[in-house]
Motif scaffolding. Structure first.
Motif, PDB file in Angstrom:
ATOM      1  N   ILE A 183      -9.920 -10.663  13.275  1.00 62.24           N
ATOM      2  CA  ILE A 183      -9.436 -11.142  11.993  1.00 62.24           C
ATOM      3  C   ILE A 183      -8.090 -10.496  11.697  1.00 62.24           C
ATOM      4  CG2 ILE A 183     -10.745  -9.411  10.686  1.00 62.24           C
ATOM      5  CD1 ILE A 183     -11.008 -11.563   8.483  1.00 62.24           C
ATOM      6  N   GLY A 184      -7.160 -11.323  11.202  1.00 65.49           N
ATOM      7  CA  GLY A 184      -5.885 -10.774  10.773  1.00 65.49           C
ATOM      8  C   GLY A 184      -4.696 -11.390  11.464  1.00 65.49           C
ATOM      9  N   LYS A 185      -3.569 -10.690  11.348  1.00 59.88           N
ATOM     10  CA  LYS A 185      -2.298 -11.112  11.926  1.00 59.88           C
ATOM     11  C   LYS A 185      -1.647  -9.888  12.576  1.00 59.88           C
ATOM     12  CE  LYS A 185      -1.944 -15.383  10.037  1.00 59.88           C
ATOM     13  NZ  LYS A 185      -1.477 -16.612  10.690  1.00 59.88           N
ATOM     14  N   LYS A 186      -0.603 -10.152  13.370  1.00 62.53           N
ATOM     15  CA  LYS A 186       0.051  -9.048  14.096  1.00 62.53           C
ATOM     16  C   LYS A 186       1.322  -8.527  13.409  1.00 62.53           C
ATOM     17  CE  LYS A 186      -1.757 -10.224  18.666  1.00 62.53           C
ATOM     18  NZ  LYS A 186      -1.414 -10.651  20.049  1.00 62.53           N
ATOM     19  N   ILE A 187       1.893  -9.307  12.495  1.00 64.29           N
ATOM     20  CA  ILE A 187       3.124  -8.888  11.817  1.00 64.29           C
ATOM     21  C   ILE A 187       2.899  -8.912  10.303  1.00 64.29           C
ATOM     22  CG2 ILE A 187       5.573  -9.386  11.453  1.00 64.29           C
ATOM     23  CD1 ILE A 187       5.673 -10.652  14.176  1.00 64.29           C
ATOM     24  N   TRP A 188       3.199  -7.799   9.672  1.00 65.74           N
ATOM     25  CA  TRP A 188       2.981  -7.661   8.224  1.00 65.74           C
ATOM     26  C   TRP A 188       4.193  -7.004   7.586  1.00 65.74           C
ATOM     27  CZ3 TRP A 188      -1.455  -9.193   5.574  1.00 65.74           C
ATOM     28  CH2 TRP A 188      -2.545  -9.575   6.361  1.00 65.74           C
ATOM     29  N   ALA A 189       4.483  -7.414   6.350  1.00 63.15           N
ATOM     30  CA  ALA A 189       5.581  -6.788   5.615  1.00 63.15           C
ATOM     31  C   ALA A 189       5.143  -6.451   4.198  1.00 63.15           C
ATOM     32  CB  ALA A 189       6.792  -7.716   5.571  1.00 63.15           C
ATOM     33  N   ILE A 190       5.634  -5.335   3.698  1.00 60.38           N
ATOM     34  CA  ILE A 190       5.432  -4.933   2.306  1.00 60.38           C
ATOM     35  C   ILE A 190       6.827  -4.717   1.717  1.00 60.38           C
ATOM     36  CG2 ILE A 190       4.403  -3.240   0.733  1.00 60.38           C
ATOM     37  CD1 ILE A 190       2.461  -2.480   3.034  1.00 60.38           C
TER      38      ILE A 190
ATOM     39  N   HIS B  63      -1.531  -3.256   0.425  1.00 56.80           N
ATOM     40  CA  HIS B  63      -0.640  -2.232  -0.127  1.00 56.80           C
ATOM     41  C   HIS B  63      -1.188  -1.711  -1.457  1.00 56.80           C
ATOM     42  CE1 HIS B  63       3.220  -1.483  -2.605  1.00 56.80           C
ATOM     43  NE2 HIS B  63       3.017  -0.417  -1.885  1.00 56.80           N
ATOM     44  N   THR B  64      -1.208  -0.388  -1.629  1.00 56.67           N
ATOM     45  CA  THR B  64      -1.702   0.213  -2.871  1.00 56.67           C
ATOM     46  C   THR B  64      -0.807   1.383  -3.272  1.00 56.67           C
ATOM     47  OG1 THR B  64      -3.977  -0.369  -2.307  1.00 56.67           O
ATOM     48  CG2 THR B  64      -3.690   1.353  -3.947  1.00 56.67           C
ATOM     49  N   ARG B  65      -0.558   1.504  -4.570  1.00 56.83           N
ATOM     50  CA  ARG B  65       0.113   2.697  -5.091  1.00 56.83           C
ATOM     51  C   ARG B  65      -0.734   3.325  -6.194  1.00 56.83           C
ATOM     52  NH1 ARG B  65       5.529   1.540  -7.936  1.00 56.83           N
ATOM     53  NH2 ARG B  65       6.134   1.006  -5.814  1.00 56.83           N
ATOM     54  N   LEU B  66      -0.859   4.638  -6.168  1.00 58.72           N
ATOM     55  CA  LEU B  66      -1.389   5.376  -7.302  1.00 58.72           C
ATOM     56  C   LEU B  66      -0.246   6.191  -7.873  1.00 58.72           C
ATOM     57  CD1 LEU B  66      -4.697   7.132  -7.898  1.00 58.72           C
ATOM     58  CD2 LEU B  66      -2.607   8.441  -8.222  1.00 58.72           C
ATOM     59  N   ASP B  67       0.032   5.950  -9.146  1.00 61.74           N
ATOM     60  CA  ASP B  67       1.135   6.621  -9.828  1.00 61.74           C
ATOM     61  C   ASP B  67       0.528   7.533 -10.892  1.00 61.74           C
ATOM     62  OD1 ASP B  67       3.227   7.353 -11.480  1.00 61.74           O
ATOM     63  OD2 ASP B  67       4.123   5.367 -11.560  1.00 61.74           O
ATOM     64  N   SER B  68       0.635   8.825 -10.691  1.00 62.37           N
ATOM     65  CA  SER B  68       0.035   9.770 -11.642  1.00 62.37           C
ATOM     66  C   SER B  68       1.101  10.607 -12.341  1.00 62.37           C
ATOM     67  CB  SER B  68      -0.968  10.671 -10.912  1.00 62.37           C
ATOM     68  OG  SER B  68      -0.311  11.521  -9.995  1.00 62.37           O
ATOM     69  N   ARG B  69       2.285  10.015 -12.537  1.00 63.15           N
ATOM     70  CA  ARG B  69       3.351  10.770 -13.195  1.00 63.15           C
ATOM     71  C   ARG B  69       3.041  11.036 -14.655  1.00 63.15           C
ATOM     72  NH1 ARG B  69       8.279   6.981 -11.574  1.00 63.15           N
ATOM     73  NH2 ARG B  69       6.647   5.484 -12.106  1.00 63.15           N
TER      74      ARG B  69
ATOM     75  N   SER C 148      -1.967  -2.980  -6.428  1.00 68.39           N
ATOM     76  CA  SER C 148      -2.362  -3.342  -5.062  1.00 68.39           C
ATOM     77  C   SER C 148      -2.079  -4.806  -4.820  1.00 68.39           C
ATOM     78  CB  SER C 148      -3.849  -3.068  -4.820  1.00 68.39           C
ATOM     79  OG  SER C 148      -4.158  -3.221  -3.448  1.00 68.39           O
ATOM     80  N   THR C 149      -1.733  -5.121  -3.579  1.00 70.47           N
ATOM     81  CA  THR C 149      -1.600  -6.519  -3.191  1.00 70.47           C
ATOM     82  C   THR C 149      -1.808  -6.636  -1.689  1.00 70.47           C
ATOM     83  OG1 THR C 149      -0.202  -8.501  -3.184  1.00 70.47           O
ATOM     84  CG2 THR C 149       0.924  -6.412  -2.822  1.00 70.47           C
ATOM     85  N   ILE C 150      -2.326  -7.774  -1.289  1.00 71.07           N
ATOM     86  CA  ILE C 150      -2.317  -8.096   0.116  1.00 71.07           C
ATOM     87  C   ILE C 150      -0.857  -8.134   0.564  1.00 71.07           C
ATOM     88  CG2 ILE C 150      -2.332 -10.608  -0.331  1.00 71.07           C
ATOM     89  CD1 ILE C 150      -4.181  -8.865   2.533  1.00 71.07           C
ATOM     90  N   ALA C 151      -0.575  -7.632   1.755  1.00 68.98           N
ATOM     91  CA  ALA C 151       0.795  -7.665   2.274  1.00 68.98           C
ATOM     92  C   ALA C 151       1.129  -9.091   2.731  1.00 68.98           C
ATOM     93  CB  ALA C 151       0.935  -6.668   3.425  1.00 68.98           C
ATOM     94  N   PHE C 152       2.391  -9.295   3.163  1.00 70.89           N
ATOM     95  CA  PHE C 152       2.810 -10.593   3.659  1.00 70.89           C
ATOM     96  C   PHE C 152       2.586 -10.650   5.163  1.00 70.89           C
ATOM     97  CE2 PHE C 152       6.040 -13.276   5.682  1.00 70.89           C
ATOM     98  CZ  PHE C 152       5.801 -14.480   5.051  1.00 70.89           C
ATOM     99  N   ALA C 153       1.856 -11.642   5.616  1.00 71.96           N
ATOM    100  CA  ALA C 153       1.540 -11.772   7.040  1.00 71.96           C
ATOM    101  C   ALA C 153       2.331 -12.902   7.660  1.00 71.96           C
ATOM    102  CB  ALA C 153       0.051 -12.036   7.221  1.00 71.96           C
ATOM    103  N   GLN C 154       2.675 -12.708   8.936  1.00 72.34           N
ATOM    104  CA  GLN C 154       3.410 -13.778   9.622  1.00 72.34           C
ATOM    105  C   GLN C 154       2.770 -14.038  10.972  1.00 72.34           C
ATOM    106  OE1 GLN C 154       7.450 -14.372   8.831  1.00 72.34           O
ATOM    107  NE2 GLN C 154       8.033 -14.073  10.961  1.00 72.34           N
TER     108      GLN C 154
END
Lengths: 124, 124, 124, 124
Positions: A5-12, A104-110, A118-124
């Motif tokens: 399952i999945g793809k070989k090229i991803w971009a964030i 992709h996920t970010r936790l910002d605790s500033r 969070s978001t699914i990355a871009f797959a190609q």
């Protein structure tokens, strides 16, 4: 279950590690992660390139995800060829030798209470 | 409306149930959910496999979503074959016998104010 | 610019309008929105169906988005055929007569600081 | 690495710049961003159109992303042909002459602790 399952090229396209943190321990350190699922029965080898706004790309960072495992890779933890600077805009591209799924996920605790994205990355 | 909308294979690469919570009642318990829409006029039967960073996958968890219903499945509530440990990185793969739509959400209430993330899952 | 961008069928598997709110005015009322972009030069007519976990779907809700306009539709504001109950799990399916783009957003202001989530919806 | 990754047409249906902010400096100003990755070895030229709920679209805004660079474009910073009003619903469409990847992010600092959302944009 063993699945291709999945793809070989991803971009964030989004990337930014907040420069400071609030809260106890590693789990509350402001961070960005690429969660990489390798559901295949063979090891996945990825090459990661980091793009910046004002200088040449850096990479490849070499990442291995064992067969039928997930890796929640913190960009903060990357060391070779060089750490990613904090408080800096960047983007990332992953090229894998077997299909994977990347989120992709970010936790910002500033501030006092943490924020998440969070978001699914871009797959190609 | 009865519609064949969706896909049969879905993956969520991010997975992490925060280990503690603030706030009153079940609605503020830190949790992760897979929201599963079955818009078909037949029941959907899903098999869920959970992938970890350092041990063999666990599953299948068996999930049923009635015809023309939604199920907001909390990963916290999974019992068989075994509960998902808190504070642990994981990923998930769903295989359904009819097309469904799956979206991933986390509510993190470890700090005073809750944080939310959500993304459409990866479909194949 | 007039463009045929988008798809005609969209689904949002997550749906939950928090039952209470903190903060001043309409902008801080806990809400869910479907942001609908109609970049065409003709009006878009959508039929929205709401799916629940334990009862029959409700709809269609009829929605019009003028040519070359966006509509940030709050699910809270839906009246006909019936309002969506607060604090209740649901999913939604949109069918449009022209291509549109739909993104899902929630603002949750139940605690002192608000939380946000957003994702592109699932297109078919 | 030089790669042709991405698509030439992107849409973000959600758009709303919160009208005020808490916290120190530019990094805590409530903002919306379109993170644009141009992994090609040629410069990318984009035309951005902004759609509103109650008036004609505005644009094109002209955006350049150098080869092998990322641009985290703040909608707040757009000036020509006109700034985007705060506290106003909008959507955006990007048309590029080379493939790019676009992700949408909002930081909302209207309350004591900031909130974040992000999603991959819709590609066509």
């Amino acid at each position: 279950m063993n699945m291709e399952i999945g793809k070989k090229i991803w971009a964030i396209a989004e990337g930014y590690i907040p420069a400071w943190s609030n809260g106890p321990g590693r789990e509350f350190v402001s961070h960005e992660a690429a969660c990489i699922l390798n559901a295949n029965d063979t090891e996945a080898h990825l090459q990661l390139t980091i793009y910046f706004s004002d200088k040449e790309p850096v990479g490849p960072y070499k990442i291995t995800v064992p067969a039928k495992r997930t890796l929640h890779l913190r960009f903060n933890d990357l060391k070779e060829p060089q750490p990613i600077p904090l408080g800096t805009d960047y983007s990332s591209v992953f090229v894998s030798d077997v299909p994977v799924v990347i989120q992709h996920t970010r936790l910002d605790s500033r501030q006092d209470a943490n924020a998440l994205l969070s978001t699914i990355a871009f797959a190609q």
